[in-house]
Design a protein around this motif. Structure first.
Motif, PDB file in Angstrom:
ATOM      1  N   ASN A 120     -11.230   2.437  -9.833  1.00 41.65           N
ATOM      2  CA  ASN A 120     -12.183   2.919  -8.727  1.00 41.65           C
ATOM      3  C   ASN A 120     -13.328   3.868  -9.354  1.00 41.65           C
TER       4      ASN A 120
ATOM      5  N   PHE B 126     -10.556  -0.513  -5.022  1.00 45.64           N
ATOM      6  CA  PHE B 126     -10.339  -0.750  -3.670  1.00 45.64           C
ATOM      7  C   PHE B 126     -11.454  -0.139  -2.904  1.00 45.64           C
TER       8      PHE B 126
ATOM      9  N   HIS C 112      -5.886  -3.024   2.346  1.00 44.34           N
ATOM     10  CA  HIS C 112      -6.928  -2.387   1.889  1.00 44.34           C
ATOM     11  C   HIS C 112      -8.161  -3.399   1.494  1.00 44.34           C
TER      12      HIS C 112
ATOM     13  N   ASN D  80     -10.921  -4.898  -1.061  1.00 47.70           N
ATOM     14  CA  ASN D  80     -10.959  -4.685  -2.476  1.00 47.70           C
ATOM     15  C   ASN D  80     -12.074  -5.857  -3.079  1.00 47.70           C
TER      16      ASN D  80
END
Length: 432
Positions: free
Chosen positions: A51, A76, A100, A102
């Motif tokens: 990330n 994410f 989540h 992503n």
């Protein structure tokens, strides 16, 4: 049946902070890039290495990039999709899971104009759908058109030719912290090949869901294999980044070569931080319970006992047709399914034990393997000796079980090796 989805409570109701990073040279020559923001008196979300694009994109600029990746190699997004269902008794709307959003690392890098040349795929393949141990062929990713080089087929180590058109390699795979989970063996071979070809390696680190303890028998050198390449306990308690530092520091690469690695560390993570995976790291680890049980039930892979493959409860149950039905009263029948085309005892009724709701402590336990052995009506059918030794890392464990030693007696024999390993491990920890 609705598939159980990982829940990461750590990431709920937290403040996501964007912070700057600082790059420095550690004493052992490894580049570490980590968060240097001032700690606030709030619980902060874990941020995985992938990330933190602002830290590693400059290192990829103008380079021909190879990526070691699978289905877990994602970035994410801050947004999460919440899924609700209605309670039939009260008609109340209940939140039962969050997922989540992503994007895959490779898709993101391509969209950012990074020159991704090829993908290297570990066991289970790039999309993570192949059976355990199944050989994977080279191919082309239909979505991106990139060539996929299998590291679980004709070669497990990238060849010089496969690296000849690359300037840098990125490694981003979610591990679960067990020695016989082969992603750390792939890491070893990638580091070795990069070192031999003077190619730097960037590791995008991710938390270890079994990273809060160290346990199990230590691998003996004479039993090295792709299921265990280094003299470490069965549960090593390290992230991929930390483990890469250990590989370099202990000079485990061929001829003692050193890999030039840069580690993009996780933010807001310690080894005491609970971590729940939102994506299966492999086909037969579908949820948190299976991942917690895996270090213990994984030993069944070296026996003729089925460990839930061919069901929806992989590594949450075990059984076999030859276990005593009077004491092992739980029954199930393994069948071909996703991730297990040919499970042990396919289409046969197995007697065993259901562990899907069992509380799991922070240790690797032998109680289920010992119980299964004691309840085997024909003990000569139990062990696949060569394979069990590869999983255990030693011949002693099978001998101890056959001799009738208790779990405590067997674990006492591990203590000295575990104490030595903890001292070595401590030198390479990035997260306390």
């Amino acid at each position: 049946m609705r598939l159980n989805v990982f829940k990461n409570t750590v990431l709920l109701f937290v403040l996501v902070l964007i912070s700057c990073g600082n790059k420095f040279k550690s004493e052992d020559g490894v580049n570490i890039v980590e968060d240097t923001s001032t700690a606030l008196s709030v619980t902060k979300a874990i941020v995985v290495g992938a990330n933190q694009t602002e830290l590693y994109l400059p290192l990829l600029n103008g380079k021909r990039v190879g990526i070691v990746a699978n289905q877990t190699s994602v970035i994410f997004e801050n947004k999460m999709d919440s899924i609700y269902e209605v309670d039939p008794e009260t008609n109340a709307l209940i939140l039962y899971e969050t997922q989540h959003r992503n994007t895959h690392l490779i898709d993101s890098l391509i969209s950012l104009n990074v020159d991704v040349v090829k993908v290297f795929a570990p066991e289970h393949g790039f999309r993570g759908k192949a059976d355990a141990g199944e050989l994977i062929k080279d191919g082309i990713d239909l979505k991106t058109g990139l060539p996929i080089v299998s590291l679980h087929g004709k070669n497990k180590k990238p060849t010089n030719d496969q690296l000849s058109d690359l300037d840098i390699v990125v490694f981003d795979i979610q591990d679960v912290g067990a020695r016989f989970y082969t992603y750390i063996s792939t890491l070893h071979y990638v580091m070795e090949a990069c070192a031999e070809n003077n190619i730097p390696l960037i590791i995008l680190d991710r938390p270890n869901p079994n990273g809060n303890y160290v346990d199990g028998p230590t691998l003996e050198k004479e039993h090295q294999s792709f299921l265990g390449m280094h003299p470490i306990p069965l549960v090593h308690g390290m992230t991929i980044g930390e483990y890469a530092k250990m590989i370099n520091g202990e000079q485990w690469l061929l001829n003692g070569v050193q890999c030039n690695i840069t580690i993009i560390t996780c933010e807001n993570y310690t080894h005491k931080t609970p971590y729940s995976l939102s994506i299966r790291p492999s086909p037969n680890l579908p949820n948190d319970q299976s991942i917690k049980l895996y270090p213990s039930l994984g030993l069944f892979e070296g026996t003729t006992i089925n460990a839930g493959r061919g069901t929806e409860f992989q590594f949450q149950r075990y059984g076999a047709p030859f276990l005593n039905p009077e004491t092992m009263t739980f029954t199930y029948t393994p069948q071909s399914n996703f991730g297990a085309k040919h499970p042990k005892h396919k289409d046969k009724l197995c007697y065993g034990e259901d562990l899907s709701d069992t509380s799991v402590t922070n240790e690797m336990t032998l109680k289920w393997v010992i119980k299964a052995y004691k309840n085997a009506l024909d003990k000569s059918l139990f062990f696949n000796t060569n394979n069990f030794t590869k999983h255990a890392g030693t011949k002693k464990l099978q001998q101890q079980i056959e001799q009738g030693l208790s779990e405590n007696e067997i674990k006492d024999s591990w203590k000295k090796d575990l104490e030595k390993f903890r001292v070595v491990r401590n030198k390479y920890l990035l997260y306390k």
